[in-house]
Design an enzyme around this catalytic site. Sequence first.
Site, PDB file in Angstrom:
ATOM      1  N   GLY A   1     -13.978  -5.779   2.099  1.00 49.96           N
ATOM      2  CA  GLY A   1     -14.940  -5.322   1.097  1.00 49.96           C
ATOM      3  C   GLY A   1     -16.394  -5.535   1.438  1.00 49.96           C
ATOM      4  O   GLY A   1     -17.195  -5.810   0.533  1.00 49.96           O
TER       5      GLY A   1
ATOM      6  N   ALA B   1     -18.751  -3.477  -0.601  1.00 50.62           N
ATOM      7  CA  ALA B   1     -18.686  -3.693  -2.059  1.00 50.62           C
ATOM      8  C   ALA B   1     -18.270  -2.426  -2.805  1.00 50.62           C
ATOM      9  O   ALA B   1     -19.005  -1.917  -3.654  1.00 50.62           O
ATOM     10  CB  ALA B   1     -20.029  -4.210  -2.580  1.00 50.62           C
TER      11      ALA B   1
ATOM     12  N   TYR C   1       0.829  -1.200   0.000  1.00 48.61           N
ATOM     13  CA  TYR C   1       0.000   0.000   0.000  1.00 48.61           C
ATOM     14  C   TYR C   1       0.872   1.262   0.000  1.00 48.61           C
ATOM     15  O   TYR C   1       1.678   1.480   0.912  1.00 48.61           O
ATOM     16  CB  TYR C   1      -0.930   0.028   1.206  1.00 48.61           C
ATOM     17  CG  TYR C   1      -1.896  -1.137   1.299  1.00 48.61           C
ATOM     18  CD1 TYR C   1      -2.195  -1.923   0.194  1.00 48.61           C
ATOM     19  CD2 TYR C   1      -2.514  -1.443   2.503  1.00 48.61           C
ATOM     20  CE1 TYR C   1      -3.079  -2.975   0.286  1.00 48.61           C
ATOM     21  CE2 TYR C   1      -3.403  -2.502   2.610  1.00 48.61           C
ATOM     22  CZ  TYR C   1      -3.671  -3.269   1.500  1.00 48.61           C
ATOM     23  OH  TYR C   1      -4.552  -4.326   1.610  1.00 48.61           O
TER      24      TYR C   1
END
Length: 302
Positions: A199, A202, A51
């Site tokens: 997630g 979504a 990241y």
Amino acid sequence: MKKNRLGTSGLIVSEIGLGCMSLGTEEAPAIRLIHEALDQGVNLLDTADLYDAGRNEEIVGKALEGRRREDIILATKVGNRRIPGQEGWMWDPSPDYIKSAVKESLRRLRTDYIDLYQLHGGTIDDPIDETIGAFEDLKREGWIREYGISSIRPNVIREFVKRSNIVSVMTQYSPLDRRPEEEVLDLLEQSGISAIARGPVAQGILSGKGESKAEKGYLGYDRDELLRILDQLKQLDADVDLTHLGIRYALAPAAVACTIPGASSAGQLAHNLEAGKLEPLSPQVIQRIQAITRANKYELHR
């Protein structure tokens, strides 16, 4: 905040953690957000050496200065190797790279050990036993407490379940991405391994910005399908909040120990954490959600 055990390990994690990927690269606001999460009962911080080319780990490490290290479950990932002078990265699950990369993560995170070190992907053609051996060595030497894998590939997950001592599998899971229900969650529960659900909203589709986020479609759903599903999910309950619905749905299976929604603002963080104050979804609501959405099929990438 409710806490759960990761697998059979000694790692006890808040059921809602903080996915740090979306913190951004501005140090001061990112550190404030991490501090707010910790103050509100979050104890799992998930980052990766990938990241922002390591900057994310640096920010997380700086945010932990002055905090009781034993109160925090620090998770990071390895396997995506950057080559100096080249753009992008290459996949490298070799023992030599894993053992060198962990030292760099420890330096950036300003810590003596990592609670959960995760392989950041993987294919069935990797030298899996050698990779596992590297994690076992790091655990034995005290650099890491436990290890896991971050993957959406059931063939890879099955191999690590069978051949390693992983305590967790991080995988994408939400009402709009139900792939883990098909092959992964039952296997993990039976094997005493926890899922970490990433997630759950979504990519923001299950949020107040759902209509705009749905424009490009998602996992085979086109825009019109997504808008129809969002409308039907809202009709489940006049007071339903789709962000909370996504987080609570991801936490419903017995195999799931925690979920790690991302946050880029204090308001977004607070909204995510409100889901931790809600009752678990009833079996009836879960069944209605599943009737509205569909069980996505895995593509068995090698």
